[in-house]
Design an enzyme around this catalytic site. Structure first.
Site, PDB file in Angstrom:
ATOM      1  N   SER A 185      35.079  55.546  31.996  1.00 55.36           N
ATOM      2  CA  SER A 185      34.692  55.286  33.379  1.00 55.36           C
ATOM      3  C   SER A 185      33.252  54.788  33.402  1.00 55.36           C
ATOM      4  CB  SER A 185      34.806  56.555  34.226  1.00 55.36           C
ATOM      5  OG  SER A 185      34.198  56.349  35.487  1.00 55.36           O
ATOM      6  N   ASN A 256      40.338  50.715  31.129  1.00 56.68           N
ATOM      7  CA  ASN A 256      39.747  51.174  32.383  1.00 56.68           C
ATOM      8  C   ASN A 256      39.247  49.961  33.178  1.00 56.68           C
ATOM      9  OD1 ASN A 256      38.512  52.988  34.315  1.00 56.68           O
ATOM     10  ND2 ASN A 256      38.291  54.483  32.673  1.00 56.68           N
TER      11      ASN A 256
END
Length: 350
Positions: A185, A256
């Site tokens: 992230s 991601n």
């Protein structure tokens, strides 16, 4: 939810702040799951089984982590026809995430930018929700393959990140079909540094050791996947692949969100900080998937995620080297009908 009801609901939802729309949708799903009202979200499940990492996936399309951070809607999500669902990211302690506003739509690009920052209710609340979901009960008729995604608290120094991952691994292990270690992230400070050679080696070494302990304690070996970023060069992908194999990780989730804005320059909100998801990520994600497949060989499980907005996009992920795919932003733009569309497209592409 059929195409028509979602087409009717979307203008209302897109008239709201993105995070408000998300919260409203998830609250509605949580309230109605298991009732007749939940039929509005239901879709017939496509049968296209595959076995990966010792797990039996009923079809090749899953839900990516991030939509249901607190595992509140597992039963409702299961009714949408997914072959598997991943919930989280969960951290040891509850945390509010980054200041609002922190989610932005880029409709011209079928994209989102978010800087949520692992906002969640913490491990205890997360596990309570997992335990009470109907599809996770013994002998459930509609059993669901469930992945639990773990991360670190924002307040935990990066040098102590492994402690948070181990706390979460201890908690989720008895309840997960597989665990995903989220080190990619862009919205938790320095988190992506864990993808670097020495840091990743140290982290996965500790996780592998703890997994052996937990396997003995619980009498089962739960597969562990690692979720990586699209913003990696060839050398970084090669190092990650080697490290995954060195520590006997069972699979990789690629990828991601991206920090790149090349595909959305000039669009409203394009310069907002955070991770970009949706259609603009497809090419970068597929590039990383292809590099991983070349480095890892045929037998290593890859979950492809990033930019799946259609059945053709889902097939492109499989052709790039993924075994199964996940969707999230596509669900927001296209609605639950995308699940069956993607699953059927993959099934019919072979």
């Amino acid at each position: 939810m059929s195409l028509l009801p979602y087409a009717l609901a979307r203008p209302f939802l897109f008239g709201l702040d993105p995070e408000t729309a998300h919260e409203l949708t998830m609250a509605s799903l949580a309230r109605t799951q298991g009732t007749l009202l939940s039929a509005a979200y239901c879709s017939s499940k496509v049968s296209d089984p595959i076995e990966l990492a010792g797990l039996k996936f009923s079809n090749r399309v899953g839900l990516a982590a991030g939509l249901d951070k607190n595992a509140r809607c597992i039963d409702g999500l299961a009714a949408m026809g997914f072959g598997f669902v991943e919930v989280g990211t969960v951290t040891p302690k509850a945390q509010p995430g980054n200041p609002k506003p922190r989610m932005f739509r880029l409709p011209e690009a079928n994209a989102l930018i978010n800087r949520l920052g692992f906002n969640n209710d913490g491990l205890d609340a997360f596990l309570a929700n997992v335990r009470k979901s109907a599809v996770r009960q013994k002998n459930a008729k509609n059993a669901l393959l469930l992945g639990l995604n773990i991360g670190k608290n924002a307040a935990t120094p990066i040098e102590n990140a492994v402690d948070d991952y181990l706390i979460c691994l201890d908690g989720v292990y008895p309840h997960a079909d597989y665990v995903t270690v989220n080190i990619s992230s862009p919205n938790t400070k320095n988190l992506r540094a864990l993808q670097s050679d020495e840091a990743l080696d140290a982290l996965l070494g500790r996780i592998a050791e703890r997994r052996e302990t937990l396997a003995g304690r619980h009498g089962k070996r739960v597969p562990i996947f690692v979720k990586i970023a699209p913003d990696l060069d060839d050398a970084q992908v090669a190092v990650i692949a080697t490290t995954l194999k060195r520590h006997a990780m069972d699979g990789v989730v690629a990828t991601n969100t991206t920090l790149s804005r090349d595909a959305v320059k000039g669009l409203r909100h394009a310069e907002e900080a955070g991770g970009l998801s949706g259609a603009p990520v497809l090419e970068a994600s597929n590039r990383v998937i292809g590099q991983l497949r070349a480095a890892l060989g045929k037998g290593f499980p890859i979950i492809g995620v990033g930019g799946v907005m259609s059945g053709l996009d889902a097939v492109s992920k499989i052709k790039a080297g993924a075994d199964v795919v996940q969707i999230y932003t596509g669900l927001i733009y296209k609605g639950p009908a995308l699940v069956a569309e993607a699953a059927n497209s993959i099934k019919n592409s072979r």
